[in-house]
Scaffold this active site. Structure first.
Site, PDB file in Angstrom:
ATOM      1  CG  HIS A  34      10.885  11.223 -29.701  1.00 11.81           C
ATOM      2  ND1 HIS A  34      11.232   9.896 -29.817  1.00 11.81           N
ATOM      3  CD2 HIS A  34      11.738  11.887 -30.547  1.00 11.81           C
ATOM      4  CE1 HIS A  34      12.213   9.749 -30.682  1.00 11.81           C
ATOM      5  NE2 HIS A  34      12.537  10.942 -31.129  1.00 11.81           N
ATOM      6  CG  HIS A  35      14.492  14.176 -29.420  1.00 10.73           C
ATOM      7  ND1 HIS A  35      14.910  13.079 -28.706  1.00 10.73           N
ATOM      8  CD2 HIS A  35      14.637  13.846 -30.737  1.00 10.73           C
ATOM      9  CE1 HIS A  35      15.294  12.124 -29.541  1.00 10.73           C
ATOM     10  NE2 HIS A  35      15.138  12.564 -30.780  1.00 10.73           N
ATOM     11  N   GLY A  36      11.400  17.176 -27.421  1.00 10.48           N
ATOM     12  CA  GLY A  36      11.124  18.511 -26.905  1.00 10.48           C
ATOM     13  C   GLY A  36      11.176  18.581 -25.392  1.00 10.48           C
ATOM     14  CG  ASP A  59      15.613  12.547 -25.257  1.00 15.67           C
ATOM     15  OD1 ASP A  59      14.742  12.554 -26.163  1.00 15.67           O
ATOM     16  OD2 ASP A  59      16.558  13.366 -25.226  1.00 15.67           O
TER      17      ASP A  59
END
Length: 388
Positions: free
Chosen positions: A153-155, A195
């Site tokens: 989910h940070h990519g 994020d």
């Protein structure tokens, strides 16, 4: 299967088993059995294949409901990621190294995002699974898919970030929207703020993102007042959040938000680094709390995609995610007895960490943690009061 579902089934990818959508399917891959980020990296552990092995050993998975994940092609990844960035990751796998310029521009080869032999093919496999799941769920009226390796989910569109090279939840949600769904709810249970997904859909009123994460934990984003233009809700919880507190937030805040949004589909990021046995957070959940949360959240929409996420203790991850798969199939993990084959799988795991040198016996002999209930502290109650 109703006639309408039969017609929709004909549109599905041929890799999707005929038992879907009547029964959940699990997407995994053998690429994760030997692929490692590096000996000293938190993702040096096995996470996906032990769940596949345990599910089979426990009779929770047969080949009629297992899908071998495709590898996303560069043009599929370009639905969200910049072509030059994708090309840089492909080149890093081909060459085995990157220049200082590439490190600086794309954050590859530094900051926890190492160059390793499968630097493209491994994350592209996770992305391929979520793309397949998104397309598949958009083509049916209901159904449940568990994609074990997802949840990165940070990519960022043009940068590796937080161990994440491609953002598979974003790609899966985009596939759902491209397939005609009107409202997608994303709920992130990881100890770290979701994020990358929130930012991707900041201006998209068809996607509502919710993140429950540890306050002041990297990447130190997602304060409670951050609504991302109205399409996000953030719950930064204090250290030592217990099972009772997660249940309180789910019941008093998350479920009401989800019910009001009326999603066509829900994507649940089931990162389990919020467990008390995980070294990468200071939260104090048992896996019972994660299972209950996934079970309650799954009822919010007719189409359900559960992806993985964080989790850096191999025994905690294997037991938690196997329990999620059991729940998705209507089996209470508390009723599952581990036989010798399942115990051997757990005893065969290795963790190069102080807690991995003398693991407690229950990590080998049961899926179920002891519950970690407690009081609901004022800081947690205050978060629920921030509605709407």
């Amino acid at each position: 299967m109703r006639e309408h579902d039969t017609l929709l089934q004909a549109r599905l990818d041929p890799a999707i088993p005929d038992v879907f959508p009547e029964r959940p399917i699990l997407i995994g891959s053998e690429i994760y059995r030997k692929s490692r980020y590096g000996a000293t990296h938190p993702l040096s552990i096995q996470r996906v294949t032990p769940v596949m092995d345990l599910a089979r050993a426990l009779g929770l998975l047969d080949e009629s409901r297992f899908v071998d994940s495709p590898i996303a092609a560069p043009d599929e990844l370009a639905r969200f990621h910049a072509p030059d960035y994708i090309a840089a990751v492909v080149a890093a796998e081909r060459d085995g190294h990157v220049s200082e310029e590439v490190k600086e521009q794309y954050n590859i080869g530094r900051s926890g995002n190492p160059v390793f032999p499968e630097i493209f093919s491994r994350p592209a496999t996770a992305a391929g699974a979520s793309l397949l799941a998104g397309r598949t769920l958009a083509a049916v009226e209901r159904g449940t898919i568990h994609s074990l390796a997802g949840g990165t989910h940070h990519g960022r569109p043009a940068m590796a970030y937080g161990f994440c090279y491609f953002n598979d939840p974003v790609l899966g949600i985009l596939a759902m929207l491209d397939g005609g769904l009107s409202r997608v709810l994303y709920v992130d249970l990881d100890a770290h703020h979701g994020d990358g997904v929130q930012d991707a859909f900041h201006d998209e009123n068809r996607v509502l993102t919710i993140s429950i994460h540890e306050d002041d934990r990297w990447p130190r984003t997602g304060p409670a007042e951050d609504r991302a233009g109205g399409m996000a809700r953030n719950f930064p919880v204090p250290k030592d959040m217990n099972d009772t507190e997660l249940r309180f937030l789910i019941e008093e805040a998350i479920l009401p938000i989800g019910e009001a949004f009326r999603p066509d589909a829900i994507v649940i990021q089931s990162g389990c680094d919020a467990l008390a046995d995980d070294p990468q957070s200071k939260l104090s959940l048992s896996n019972n709390a994660i299972w209950e949360a996934v079970q309650r959240l799954s009822a919010l929409a007719p189409r359900v995609l559960v992806v993985g996420g964080g989790g850096y203790n191999p025994w905690a991850v294997a037991r938690c995610w196997t329990g999620i798969w059991a729940h998705l199939n209507g089996t209470d993990p508390r009723d599952v007895s581990l036989g010798s084959e399942a115990e051997d799988i757990l005893r065969g795991l290795f963790w190069n960490h102080s807690r991995g040198r003398n693991p407690p016996e229950h990590w080998f002999t049961t899926l179920v943690d002891a519950p970690l209930e407690g009081e609901v502290r004022p800081a947690v109650r205050d978060l629920a009061l921030l509605l709407p």
